[in-house]
Design a protein around this motif. Structure first.
Motif, PDB file in Angstrom:
ATOM      1  N   ARG A 169      40.161   9.153  23.261  1.00  0.00           N
ATOM      2  CA  ARG A 169      40.396   7.891  23.951  1.00  0.00           C
ATOM      3  C   ARG A 169      40.141   6.738  22.985  1.00  0.00           C
ATOM      4  NH1 ARG A 169      37.530   7.161  29.557  1.00  0.00           N
ATOM      5  NH2 ARG A 169      39.098   5.513  29.572  1.00  0.00           N
ATOM      6  N   TRP A 170      40.910   5.668  23.132  1.00  0.00           N
ATOM      7  CA  TRP A 170      40.706   4.455  22.347  1.00  0.00           C
ATOM      8  C   TRP A 170      40.676   4.741  20.838  1.00  0.00           C
ATOM      9  CZ3 TRP A 170      41.071  -0.205  24.592  1.00  0.00           C
ATOM     10  CH2 TRP A 170      40.827  -0.311  25.966  1.00  0.00           C
TER      11      TRP A 170
ATOM     12  N   HIS B  92      30.186   3.994  27.103  1.00  0.00           N
ATOM     13  CA  HIS B  92      28.841   4.344  27.565  1.00  0.00           C
ATOM     14  C   HIS B  92      28.907   5.316  28.746  1.00  0.00           C
ATOM     15  CE1 HIS B  92      26.633   0.552  25.842  1.00  0.00           C
ATOM     16  NE2 HIS B  92      27.587   0.973  25.042  1.00  0.00           N
ATOM     17  N   ASP B  93      29.942   5.158  29.577  1.00  0.00           N
ATOM     18  CA  ASP B  93      30.057   6.003  30.775  1.00  0.00           C
ATOM     19  C   ASP B  93      30.118   7.480  30.404  1.00  0.00           C
ATOM     20  OD1 ASP B  93      30.151   3.612  32.118  1.00  0.00           O
ATOM     21  OD2 ASP B  93      32.257   3.765  32.704  1.00  0.00           O
ATOM     22  N   PHE B  94      30.802   7.799  29.301  1.00  0.00           N
ATOM     23  CA  PHE B  94      30.916   9.190  28.858  1.00  0.00           C
ATOM     24  C   PHE B  94      29.539   9.773  28.587  1.00  0.00           C
ATOM     25  CE2 PHE B  94      31.088  12.276  25.382  1.00  0.00           C
ATOM     26  CZ  PHE B  94      32.041  13.181  25.835  1.00  0.00           C
ATOM     27  N   PHE B  95      28.689   9.015  27.903  1.00  0.00           N
ATOM     28  CA  PHE B  95      27.353   9.488  27.548  1.00  0.00           C
ATOM     29  C   PHE B  95      26.436   9.535  28.773  1.00  0.00           C
ATOM     30  CE2 PHE B  95      29.181   7.922  23.632  1.00  0.00           C
ATOM     31  CZ  PHE B  95      28.752   8.828  22.670  1.00  0.00           C
TER      32      PHE B  95
ATOM     33  N   VAL C 111      33.356   9.794  17.388  1.00  0.00           N
ATOM     34  CA  VAL C 111      33.828   9.527  16.025  1.00  0.00           C
ATOM     35  C   VAL C 111      35.227   8.909  16.081  1.00  0.00           C
ATOM     36  CG1 VAL C 111      32.482  11.369  14.920  1.00  0.00           C
ATOM     37  CG2 VAL C 111      34.772  11.880  15.812  1.00  0.00           C
ATOM     38  N   PRO C 112      35.611   8.143  15.042  1.00  0.00           N
ATOM     39  CA  PRO C 112      36.940   7.530  15.027  1.00  0.00           C
ATOM     40  C   PRO C 112      38.022   8.517  14.603  1.00  0.00           C
ATOM     41  CG  PRO C 112      35.766   6.964  13.027  1.00  0.00           C
ATOM     42  CD  PRO C 112      34.800   7.733  13.879  1.00  0.00           C
TER      43      PRO C 112
ATOM     44  N   TRP D  10      35.552  11.844  21.654  1.00  0.00           N
ATOM     45  CA  TRP D  10      34.266  11.897  22.340  1.00  0.00           C
ATOM     46  C   TRP D  10      34.018  13.363  22.670  1.00  0.00           C
ATOM     47  CZ3 TRP D  10      35.398   7.559  26.480  1.00  0.00           C
ATOM     48  CH2 TRP D  10      35.687   6.348  25.810  1.00  0.00           C
ATOM     49  N   ALA D  11      32.877  13.893  22.205  1.00  0.00           N
ATOM     50  CA  ALA D  11      32.671  15.342  22.285  1.00  0.00           C
ATOM     51  C   ALA D  11      31.280  15.712  22.775  1.00  0.00           C
ATOM     52  CB  ALA D  11      32.912  15.968  20.909  1.00  0.00           C
TER      53      ALA D  11
END
Length: 247
Positions: A233-234, A74-77, A182-183, A238-239
């Protein structure tokens, strides 16, 4: 019958017996002459156990999957949304991320999803004057307004024609940027092993695809979007992406 069975197997003696039997069975499987057959059998058990863990991970944190707390994605967003901006969260699910964007980023958020049960949970769990939740399909929904940001968090991998969806959202929402999660396909070595053995190798049976960086960039480009930031990450990408038409 199921209630009786569950009560019996939930006892400590039953758990010890089952644990011992599973270990004996796994050892026997591992000693098979054909290691490929043995691996397929063990992967089947692994997948069933992980499905059960996935369910319990929701119960562990009171209805919200523990991954939200552990991965902290959530922090990324939140860090990429400014106070007062309008956000369209496509496939908002149970509302965990949408609620954080409304609460922490102080954004005005509209979440859409086709899952009525998930939306009901979100409305009850995360009441907010800055959060609107709508039952709608992003492939056909007409927002009737524009948004500053479109969020797609673990959504694209469930879509067959992902480029068409991105193009449509860019056209109807006209955002300044997309925030995407996305995974990754090659998340560990066992993915390659599963593929070699002809076993299912995606992380979720509902996925149409899983990504590497090049595939994500190519799909964004085909939709007229330009990535300005990509993190891995993980086991995920994340883009941030911007529209070429409004760039």
């Amino acid at each position: 019958m199921r209630r009786v069975r569950d009560a019996i197997f939930a006892t400590a003696p039953a758990e010890r017996v089952v644990d011992a039997l599973v270990r004996i069975w796994a050892g026997a499987v591992a000693r098979r002459r054909d290691p490929a057959d043995g691996i397929r059998s063990l992967l089947s058990l692994h997948d069933e156990l992980f499905r059960r863990i996935d369910v319990l991970a929701v119960d562990l944190d009171g209805g919200v999957h523990a991954k939200h707390r552990i991965m902290q994605y959530h922090d990324f967003f939140v860090a990429r949304v400014a106070e007062g901006e309008s956000v369209l969260d496509v496939g908002s699910g149970k509302g965990e991320l949408a609620a954080d964007l409304a609460d922490r980023a102080r954004a005005q958020v509209t979440g859409i999803d086709v899952n009525r049960e998930a939306l009901t949970f979100a409305r009850e769990r995360f009441p907010s004057t800055r959060l609107e939740l709508i039952e709608a399909n992003a492939l056909t929904w007409e927002p009737g307004r524009t948004f500053d940001v479109v969020v797609l968090s673990n959504v694209l991998e469930h879509i067959v024609d992902r480029v068409a969806l991105l193009r449509r959202l860019d056209e109807v929402a006209q955002p300044t940027r997309f925030l995407i999660r996305v995974p990754v396909l090659e998340r560990d070595w066992s993915v390659g092993l599963r593929r070699d053995l002809g076993a299912f190798h995606f992380s979720d049976p509902t996925h149409e695809t899983e990504y590497d960086r090049d595939q994500l960039v190519d799909e964004l480009a085909a939709a007229g979007l330009v990535p300005t930031e990509i993190q891995q990450r993980w086991g995920e990408l994340w883009a941030v992406a911007e529209s070429r038409a409004r760039g």
